[in-house]
Design a protein around this motif. Structure first.
Motif, mmCIF file in Angstrom:
data_model
loop_
_atom_site.group_PDB
_atom_site.id
_atom_site.type_symbol
_atom_site.label_atom_id
_atom_site.label_comp_id
_atom_site.label_asym_id
_atom_site.label_seq_id
_atom_site.Cartn_x
_atom_site.Cartn_y
_atom_site.Cartn_z
ATOM 1 N N THR A 137 -11.448 7.785 -0.435
ATOM 2 C CA THR A 137 -10.678 8.455 -1.494
ATOM 3 C C THR A 137 -9.999 7.375 -2.323
ATOM 4 N N ASN A 138 -9.273 7.794 -3.329
ATOM 5 C CA ASN A 138 -8.597 6.844 -4.220
ATOM 6 C C ASN A 138 -7.295 6.394 -3.570
ATOM 7 N N ALA A 139 -7.428 5.508 -2.546
ATOM 8 C CA ALA A 139 -6.262 5.002 -1.817
ATOM 9 C C ALA A 139 -6.677 3.748 -1.071
ATOM 10 N N PRO A 140 -5.720 2.866 -0.710
ATOM 11 C CA PRO A 140 -6.072 1.651 0.046
ATOM 12 C C PRO A 140 -6.741 2.009 1.369
ATOM 13 N N LYS A 172 -4.811 2.175 4.800
ATOM 14 C CA LYS A 172 -3.925 3.317 5.026
ATOM 15 C C LYS A 172 -4.673 4.580 5.440
ATOM 16 N N SER A 220 -6.158 11.139 4.249
ATOM 17 C CA SER A 220 -6.394 10.918 2.830
ATOM 18 C C SER A 220 -5.032 10.758 2.144
ATOM 19 N N PHE A 227 -2.809 9.904 -2.001
ATOM 20 C CA PHE A 227 -2.737 9.687 -3.449
ATOM 21 C C PHE A 227 -2.138 8.306 -3.678
ATOM 22 N N LYS A 228 -2.945 7.381 -4.176
ATOM 23 C CA LYS A 228 -2.496 6.010 -4.362
ATOM 24 C C LYS A 228 -1.334 5.931 -5.356
ATOM 25 N N ALA A 229 -1.435 6.678 -6.457
ATOM 26 C CA ALA A 229 -0.402 6.592 -7.494
ATOM 27 C C ALA A 229 0.949 7.085 -6.976
ATOM 28 N N ASP A 258 1.716 7.130 -3.683
ATOM 29 C CA ASP A 258 1.947 6.512 -2.364
ATOM 30 C C ASP A 258 2.281 7.598 -1.331
ATOM 31 N N TYR A 281 0.490 10.151 1.690
ATOM 32 C CA TYR A 281 -0.692 10.264 2.546
ATOM 33 C C TYR A 281 -0.492 11.410 3.543
#
Length: 369
Positions: free
Chosen positions: A41-44, A47, A78, A80-82, A84, A86
């Motif tokens: 997903t769109n995340a590091p 994590k 999962s 959301f990176k923006a 932060d 989870y």
């Protein structure tokens, strides 16, 4: 081309190649695995790593082709990176996998220190317990699938295994898989299937090895000319000497019993039946013409000669009385005597407070003469 069609075509090619392999043996196995998984997903990535475990039952039909029922489950993550933010949820994925042993496919020998196995399969995935996503209080239009109760979806899998020699009962494996699941799996929507990657170490137990039987060598028959018949002279008749018949004779055989009962200081009676007394009673009842002699003793280290003589006599007399009263044996068969402390049968002082019993009887023995 759709990726599902690509995976299906790849499995068909592998199956066609495996069908031409030599069928040397088959076996079954059960395996447990544990490791980590990551859902893209769109995340590091660091994590998103969570633990995973699996249990599988498999069978190799040939040295190349096998299949297994594989159940993978535990936890996924999962976020959301923006933001932060989870969240985690639980899942279980049962799959039916096809396995192709590449080491055996491209080698004439079916014995290798390490086997490289390509696998792929299809199954179902069910995810639940996504309350952490709901608790983030995001706008419903950002996570419309968070409230979707239908979280049962397809699973397409491709992977690679490295495992130790299959000729040994126990084996160790390293397996890496890529799983394509429905967009509902991580409760986020991006109008595309989600990808789940797993890496696991496994311990397996292999059983039921079957080897192909080799064809028997052709039988070469030789034509043998019959030999001329030999005239065999009749053997001389030898009369057997018969052993004289032996007669059964009943004889009397002597049997003996030797026992010792020890006493505490200044004690001459047995408050409870003794195992030794019962053994003497059983001996008297089992054999014929039994005579029992009970001799009382006292230790020289305590008291004096007169007192010790009295205790030694009481011990022998009490033994006889207990044998008659408790076990119902004949008192006429028991004689008593007392040595006081004039005789010390044992080197250890305290052991000389005792009654020594010697019994003798007869039993019938049949012999042939």
């Amino acid at each position: 081309m759709n990726r599902r069609l690509l995976m299906t075509a790849a499995f068909a090619v592998l199956l066609a190649g495996a069908a031409s392999a030599q069928d040397l043996k088959s076996y079954s196995y059960v395996e447990v695995q544990g490791g980590a998984q990551l859902t893209s997903t769109n995340a590091p990535m660091d994590k998103l790593i969570t633990p995973t475990a699996a249990l599988s039952f498999g069978h190799y039909f040939t040295p190349v082709v096998g299949a297994r029922l594989h159940v993978n489950a535990w936890q996924s993550k999962s976020g959301f990176k923006a933001l932060d933010q989870y969240y985690k949820w639980k899942y279980v994925t049962p799959d039916l996998d096809l396995m192709i042993n590449l080491s055996n496919l491209f080698s004439k020998s079916s014995s290798h220190a390490l086997n490289v196995i390509l696998l792929g399969g299809v199954g179902l995935n069910y995810a639940w317990d996504n309350d952490e996503l709901k608790d983030l209080n995001l706008a419903p239009e950002l996570t419309p699938l968070a409230w979707d109760k239908n979280r049962l979806n397809h699973n397409l899998r491709a992977g690679l295994r490295l495992e130790t020699n299959v000729t040994k009962p126990f084996g160790v494996s390293l397996e890496v898989n890529a799983n394509s699941v429905d967009d509902r799996f991580n409760s986020k929507t991006n109008d595309a299937d989600d990808w789940q990657f797993t890496a696991m170490l496994g311990l397996s137990f292999r059983f039921g090895h079957k080897y192909r039987k080799s064809e028997p060598a052709p039988v070469v028959r030789k034509v043998v000319e019959p030999e001329p018949e030999k005239v065999v002279e009749p053997a001389p008749v030898v009369e057997e000497k018969k052993e004289p018949e032996k007669k059964a004779v009943v004889k009397q055989e002597t049997v003996k019993l030797h026992k010792v009962i020890h006493y505490a200081i200044r004690v001459s009676d047995n408050e409870t039946p003794s195992a030794i007394m019962k053994e003497v009673a059983d001996f008297m009842k089992q054999y014929k013409n039994v005579k029992v002699q009970a001799v009382g003793y006292a230790d020289k280290g305590t008291g004096n000669a007169e007192i010790n003589k009295m205790y030694a006599k009481k011990r022998a007399d009490q033994f006889k009385q207990d044998m008659v009263n408790r076990y119902g044996v004949s008192g006429a068969a028991i004689t008593t005597d007392s040595k006081g402390d004039t005789v010390q049968p044992f080197a250890e002082n305290d052991k000389n407070r005792c009654v020594i019993i010697d019994a003798e009887g007869t039993k019938e023995v049949t012999v042939y003469e």
